[in-house]
Write a protein that holds these residues in place. Structure first.
Motif, PDB file in Angstrom:
ATOM      1  N   MET A 136     -24.278 -13.854   1.014  1.00 28.88           N
ATOM      2  CA  MET A 136     -24.122 -12.938  -0.121  1.00 28.88           C
ATOM      3  C   MET A 136     -24.527 -13.646  -1.416  1.00 28.88           C
ATOM      4  O   MET A 136     -25.150 -13.038  -2.293  1.00 28.88           O
ATOM      5  N   ALA A 137     -24.154 -14.915  -1.517  1.00 31.72           N
ATOM      6  CA  ALA A 137     -24.517 -15.664  -2.723  1.00 31.72           C
ATOM      7  C   ALA A 137     -26.031 -15.776  -2.838  1.00 31.72           C
ATOM      8  O   ALA A 137     -26.599 -15.624  -3.927  1.00 31.72           O
ATOM      9  N   ALA A 138     -26.689 -16.026  -1.680  1.00 29.60           N
ATOM     10  CA  ALA A 138     -28.155 -16.079  -1.702  1.00 29.60           C
ATOM     11  C   ALA A 138     -28.719 -14.723  -2.112  1.00 29.60           C
ATOM     12  O   ALA A 138     -29.684 -14.643  -2.882  1.00 29.60           O
ATOM     13  N   GLY A 139     -28.085 -13.640  -1.587  1.00 29.33           N
ATOM     14  CA  GLY A 139     -28.522 -12.295  -1.952  1.00 29.33           C
ATOM     15  C   GLY A 139     -28.359 -12.042  -3.439  1.00 29.33           C
ATOM     16  O   GLY A 139     -29.202 -11.401  -4.070  1.00 29.33           O
ATOM     17  N   LEU A 140     -27.258 -12.568  -4.003  1.00 29.98           N
ATOM     18  CA  LEU A 140     -27.018 -12.397  -5.436  1.00 29.98           C
ATOM     19  C   LEU A 140     -28.131 -13.057  -6.242  1.00 29.98           C
ATOM     20  O   LEU A 140     -28.668 -12.463  -7.187  1.00 29.98           O
ATOM     21  N   VAL A 141     -28.504 -14.288  -5.841  1.00 32.51           N
ATOM     22  CA  VAL A 141     -29.578 -14.987  -6.550  1.00 32.51           C
ATOM     23  C   VAL A 141     -30.876 -14.195  -6.448  1.00 32.51           C
ATOM     24  O   VAL A 141     -31.589 -13.999  -7.440  1.00 32.51           O
ATOM     25  N   LEU A 142     -31.162 -13.705  -5.239  1.00 29.90           N
ATOM     26  CA  LEU A 142     -32.392 -12.921  -5.037  1.00 29.90           C
ATOM     27  C   LEU A 142     -32.376 -11.658  -5.894  1.00 29.90           C
ATOM     28  O   LEU A 142     -33.378 -11.293  -6.517  1.00 29.90           O
ATOM     29  N   PHE A 143     -31.211 -10.991  -5.927  1.00 28.63           N
ATOM     30  CA  PHE A 143     -31.064  -9.763  -6.710  1.00 28.63           C
ATOM     31  C   PHE A 143     -31.350 -10.032  -8.178  1.00 28.63           C
ATOM     32  O   PHE A 143     -32.137  -9.324  -8.818  1.00 28.63           O
ATOM     33  N   LEU A 144     -30.729 -11.088  -8.716  1.00 34.95           N
ATOM     34  CA  LEU A 144     -30.913 -11.381 -10.135  1.00 34.95           C
ATOM     35  C   LEU A 144     -32.362 -11.754 -10.432  1.00 34.95           C
ATOM     36  O   LEU A 144     -32.936 -11.331 -11.441  1.00 34.95           O
ATOM     37  N   LEU A 145     -32.968 -12.529  -9.518  1.00 37.28           N
ATOM     38  CA  LEU A 145     -34.349 -12.964  -9.718  1.00 37.28           C
ATOM     39  C   LEU A 145     -35.299 -11.772  -9.752  1.00 37.28           C
ATOM     40  O   LEU A 145     -36.124 -11.626 -10.665  1.00 37.28           O
ATOM     41  N   THR A 146     -35.174 -10.884  -8.741  1.00 34.64           N
ATOM     42  CA  THR A 146     -36.088  -9.733  -8.696  1.00 34.64           C
ATOM     43  C   THR A 146     -35.818  -8.784  -9.859  1.00 34.64           C
ATOM     44  O   THR A 146     -36.744  -8.204 -10.413  1.00 34.64           O
ATOM     45  N   LEU A 147     -34.536  -8.652 -10.231  1.00 29.09           N
ATOM     46  CA  LEU A 147     -34.203  -7.777 -11.354  1.00 29.09           C
ATOM     47  C   LEU A 147     -34.871  -8.282 -12.629  1.00 29.09           C
ATOM     48  O   LEU A 147     -35.445  -7.509 -13.400  1.00 29.09           O
ATOM     49  N   LEU A 148     -34.820  -9.605 -12.813  1.00 26.17           N
ATOM     50  CA  LEU A 148     -35.416 -10.207 -14.007  1.00 26.17           C
ATOM     51  C   LEU A 148     -36.921  -9.971 -14.025  1.00 26.17           C
ATOM     52  O   LEU A 148     -37.480  -9.469 -15.006  1.00 26.17           O
ATOM     53  N   VAL A 149     -37.587 -10.309 -12.907  1.00 28.92           N
ATOM     54  CA  VAL A 149     -39.053 -10.169 -12.851  1.00 28.92           C
ATOM     55  C   VAL A 149     -39.449  -8.711 -13.045  1.00 28.92           C
ATOM     56  O   VAL A 149     -40.360  -8.394 -13.820  1.00 28.92           O
ATOM     57  N   ASN A 150     -38.732  -7.800 -12.382  1.00 30.28           N
ATOM     58  CA  ASN A 150     -39.068  -6.383 -12.491  1.00 30.28           C
ATOM     59  C   ASN A 150     -38.863  -5.852 -13.896  1.00 30.28           C
ATOM     60  O   ASN A 150     -39.645  -5.029 -14.374  1.00 30.28           O
TER      61      ASN A 150
END
Lengths: 353, 334
Positions: B305-319
Motif C-alpha cells: 500500500m505504501a508503494a501504491g501511495l508513492v505511485l499515486f502521488l507520483l502519477t498525480l503530480l505528473v498528470n
C-alpha cells in the motif's frame, strides 16, 4: 478532369499544386527503387532479416527522395520532401503495431474458438487440458455483471459532474475540472489497492465481484464525466435560454431540454467508459478473486472475469492454456471493438437528434 | 383587453410574481448536482486517506529507507505478524526502474507520435486521415492485458533480437553493456518498447489537437512568403505547438508510469537498481505490487500500500503538471 458530355459541364477550379500523373509515377518509381535497394543490400551483405529489409527500405526511401528533389527543384524542395517522407514513415510505424496485434490475436485466438465456449464453464476442466474442453461463459457473465454495476455507480456520478461543470458553473468548476482530469491518470492498480484498503480489509474481509465493480467505477468516472462535459458544451446556449424564457426552472430546462438534446452523446460517453474498463485487469486480479464456475451474486463469493481468465491462461504456462488466453483476448477484443463502433455511430450523429 | 378576459375565466391561477429567488426544485437540483460534482474531490481524498492510513506502519518503521533502499524482505516476528522494524522494504530500484522504462517509452514513442500527428494534420488526404485517426483511437481503447499478451509472445522475442543488435554495435556505451551475461529476455528496453506503443494514441491525439489549432493566417503567411510545407511547419506550427506537445508528452509519461499488467509480462522484476537497459532485470512499482501481492500476507500488503501511495502521488503530480500545460495551450479546454 471532369468528363465532357451533353450534361452541363461542372467547372472545377484548377489545382496547379495537385499531383499529376507524372508526379505519381515518380513517387511510385522512388518507392520501387527503395524496395529493390533494400532487397539488394540484404542479399549482398551479411545484414538479413525482416528488420534489415524495413530499415534499409526506409533509409533508402529517405535518401533517394531527398536526392531526386534536391537535384530537380533545389535544396528547399529536397528538405521538404525528406520530411514529408519521414512523417509518412512515422505514421506507418505508429499503425504497424496495431496491425500486428489484430493479426496475432486472430491467428492465435481462433484456434480455441468453439461453440461450447459460450455454454460451459471450467468446473470440471483444467486450463492445461485440451483446448476443446470447457468454456468461458462464467468469465463472460462475470465481466457483464461487474461492468454493469460499475456503470450503475459511475454513470450518475460522471454525468452529474458534467452537469455541474456545464450547467451550474459554480465556484468549484475550475478545481473540479482539474481534479477530474487528474483522476483520469489514477493507475488502475492504485484503484485496486484503494478498494482493498477501504472495503476489503475493514469491512468484507473477502473477495467478491462488487469490490471489482467499485474499483472499475473509479476508473470509469473521469471518462464518462469528461466526454459528457464535451457533449453538453455542444448544446447551444439558445436552448437553455429558451427553456428559461418559457418559465421553466433550471431543473426543468436541464432535465427536459439539455439532457434529452445530448442523449446520444451521453450514450457515447457511457460506452466509451465501458470500453475503458471492460479489459482492466489489475483491479480484478486484486479484488474479485477468480473462479471457475458461474457466480451471479456480486456480493458473495469470488467471481471470474474475462481479463482474469486470460491472466490465468497466461500464468498456467502450457500451450493449451496460452491458446485459451488468446481466445479469451479475441472475445474481449471483439467486445471492445463492438463498443467502440457503437460509440462511433452514436458519436457521429448530430447533437439534438 | 384579452388579459382581463383571461383573468375572469374560472380556474386560471393568479399571475406569478417575478422573482430571481431559486425555487425549491432548483435548490434540490443544485444540491444534488454539486454533491455529484464534488465526488471526484471526495474520491481522490479517500484514496489518499486510506492508502496513507494503511501505509503508516511501513513508512514509520522504514523512514527514508523506503524511498532510498532497494531491498524487499519481510521478516515474520514471534507473534506471527511481520516485524516492520526487522524487515526491509525499500522501493528505490523500483522507482528508478519505473522512470527508466517511462523514459525509454517517451524517447521512442513521442517522436513517432508527434511526426504522425504532423502527417495527419498537414499532409494526409481526408480518407487516410479518417482511417488512421479511427485506428489510433481504437488502439487507445485496447485493454492493457492485450498489450501484455502481445508483448510477451511477439514483442519480447523481437525486442531481444534488437537488443542484441544494439549491444553488438553500440556495446561501448555504458548503458548498453551487459555486465551479468547475455540475458536479454524481459529487459527494461522491451518494457519501454511496449510502453512506447501504448502511449502513441494519447500523445498523437493531443498533438493533433494542438497542431490543428495552428492559426490559418500564419500558415498562409508562411506559404505566401514562398515557404515549403516543411518551412511552414518549422516556422509556424512547431513554435505554436511546442508547449502543448510537452504537456501531451507528460500525459504519456503519467500513463507509462502507472501501467501494470503490460509491463508485468515483459519485465523481469529484480530488487536491484539496473542502469543497463538491455539486461533482463528491471524495476517497476506498479508491476512489483502485482507480483508481490499474489503471495503477500496481510501485513506485507501494507508495505505494498505504501508503494501504491508513492505511485499515486507520483502519477498525480505528473498528470497535474501535464494537464496545466495542455489546458493552457489547447483552446476550449477547462
Amino acid at each position: 478532369m471532369s468528363t465532357l458530355g451533353t450534361t452541363p459541364v461542372k467547372v472545377l477550379p484548377k489545382q496547379p499544386w495537385a499531383a499529376t500523373r507524372r508526379d505519381r509515377s515518380i513517387t511510385f518509381a522512388i518507392f520501387v527503387a527503395s524496395a529493390l535497394i533494400s532487397f539488394a543490400v540484404v542479399v549482398a551483405t551479411p545484414m538479413n532479416g525482416k528488420l534489415a529489409y524495413i530499415f534499409i527500405f526506409f533509409v533508402s526511401l529517405l535518401i533517394i527522395d531527398f536526392i531526386y528533389f534536391r537535384v530537380k527543384l533545389g535544396r528547399a524542395a529536397g528538405v521538404d520532401s525528406f520530411f514529408k517522407t519521414l512523417f509518412t514513415i512515422a505514421i506507418t510505424l505508429a499503425i504497424f503495431p496495431i496491425a500486428s496485434i489484430l493479426w496475432e490475436v486472430w491467428v492465435r485466438g481462433y484456434k480455441g474458438l468453439h461453440w461450447s465456449l459460450f455454454s460451459t464453464d471450467m468446473k470440471q476442466y483444467n486450463f492445461t487440458g485440451p483446448v476443446a474442453d470447457g468454456g468461458l461463459i462464467h468469465a463472460i457473465i462475470g465481466t457483464l455483471i461487474i461492468v454493469a454495476i460499475a456503470v450503475l455507480i459511475s454513470v450518475p456520478i460522471g454525468i452529474l459532474t458534467a452537469i455541474y461543470l456545464t450547467e451550474i458553473r459554480g465556484r468549484f468548476s475550475r478545481p473540479i475540472a482539474f481534479l477530474v482530469q487528474a483522476m483520469s491518470g489514477v493507475p488502475s492498480i492504485v484503484a485496486g489497492l484503494f478498494i482493498l484498503a477501504a472495503i476489503v480489509y475493514p469491512l468484507t474481509k473477502s473477495f467478491n465481484g462488487f469490490e471489482g465493480s467499485v474499483a472499475l467505477a473509479i476508473l470509469m468516472i473521469p471518462t464518462v464525466a469528461r466526454t459528457s462535459e464535451e457533449v453538453l458544451r455542444l448544446i447551444p446556449e439558445d436552448l437553455r435560454e429558451a427553456g428559461l424564457a418559457l418559465g421553466g426552472t433550471q431543473w426543468r430546462s436541464v432535465a427536459q431540454i439539455v439532457v434529452p438534446a445530448a442523449r446520444s452523446g451521453l450514450f457515447t460517453a457511457i460506452i466509451l467508459g465501458v470500453a475503458r474498463v471492460v479489459g482492466e485487469t489489475a483491479p480484478v486480479i486484486l479484488l474479485t478473486g477468480g473462479a471457475n464456475v458461474i457466480n451471479i451474486n456480486p456480493f458473495s463469493g469470488t467471481m471470474e472475469s474475462l481479463p482474469l481468465y486470460i491472466w490465468s491462461g497466461l500464468l498456467a504456462g502450457t500451450p493449451e492454456a496460452f491458446t485459451r488466453a488468446w481466445t479469451g483476448i479475441l472475445i474481449l477484443l471483439a467486445m471492445v471493438m463492438i463498443l467502440f463502433a457503437t460509440a462511433r455511430y452514436f458519436g457521429s450523429r448530430k447533437v439534438g437528434k | 383587453m384579452s388579459s382581463t378576459q383571461i383573468v375572469k375565466k374560472k380556474g386560471v391561477p393568479e399571475k406569478r410574481a417575478i422573482t430571481t429567488k431559486p425555487r425549491f426544485s432548483d435548490k434540490v437540483f443544485r444540491g444534488v448536482v454539486t454533491s455529484g460534482g464534488l465526488s471526484s474531490l471526495v474520491i481522490l481524498g479517500l484514496i489518499l486517506l486510506f492508502l496513507a492510513y494503511e501505509s503508516i506502519s511501513t513508512l514509520r518503521a522504514q523512514g527514508m529507507y523506503f524511498l532510498t533502499g532497494s531491498n524487499w524482505d519481510a521478516v515474520t516476528g514471534a507473534n506471527g505478524h511481520i516485524d516492520f522494524k526487522a524487515s526491509h522494504f525499500g522501493i528505490a530500484s523500483m522507482l528508478i526502474g519505473t522512470l527508466i522504462c517511462a523514459t525509454i517509452a517517451i524517447l521512442i514513442g513521442v517522436p513517432i507520435s508527434v511526426m504522425s500527428a504532423i502527417f495527419l494534420t498537414f499532409y494526409a488526404p481526408m480518407a487516410i486521415r479518417k482511417f488512421a485517426v479511427t485506428i489510433i483511437d481504437l488502439m487507445a481503447a485496447f485493454p492493457s492485458i492485450l498489450f501484455g499478451l502481445w508483448g510477451y509472445f511477439i514483442l519480447n522475442p523481437v525486442g531481444v533480437y534488437w537488443a542484441k543488435l544494439i549491444h553488438k554495435y553500440f556495446g561501448a556505451i555504458p548503458m548498453f553493456q551487459m555486465p551479468t551475461g547475455p540475458y536479454f529476455d524481459r529487459s527494461p528496453f522491451v518494457a519501454g518498447l511496449i510502453l512506447a506503443i501504448m502511449i502513441v494514441p494519447i500523445v498523437t491525439s493531443i498533438s493533433r489537437e494542438i497542431f490543428a489549432q495552428t492559426p490559418l493566417d500564419r500558415i498562409q503567411a508562411a506559404f505566401a512568403l514562398g515557404g515549403t510545407k516543411w518551412a511552414m511547419i518549422r516556422a509556424v506550427a512547431f513554435p505554436y505547438a511546442r508547449s502543448g506537445v510537452v504537456g501531451g508528452t507528460m500525459l504519456g509519461l503519467g500513463r507509462a508510469m502507472g501501467e501494470t499488467v503490460a509491463v508485468y509480462t515483459v519485465l523481469n522484476i529484480v530488487f536491484q537498481t539496473n542502469w543497463h537497459i538491455l539486461a533482463g532485470a528491471g524495476g517497476n512499482v506498479a508491476s512489483m505490487i502485482l507480483l508481490k501481492f499474489s503471495d503477500a500476507s496481510a501485513d506485507e500488503v501494507k508495505a505494498l500500500m505504501a508503494a501504491g501511495l508513492v505511485l499515486f502521488l507520483l502519477t498525480l503530480l505528473v498528470n497535474s503538471i501535464a494537464n496545466v500545460i495542455v489546458n493552457r495551450s489547447v483552446k476550449g479546454r477547462a
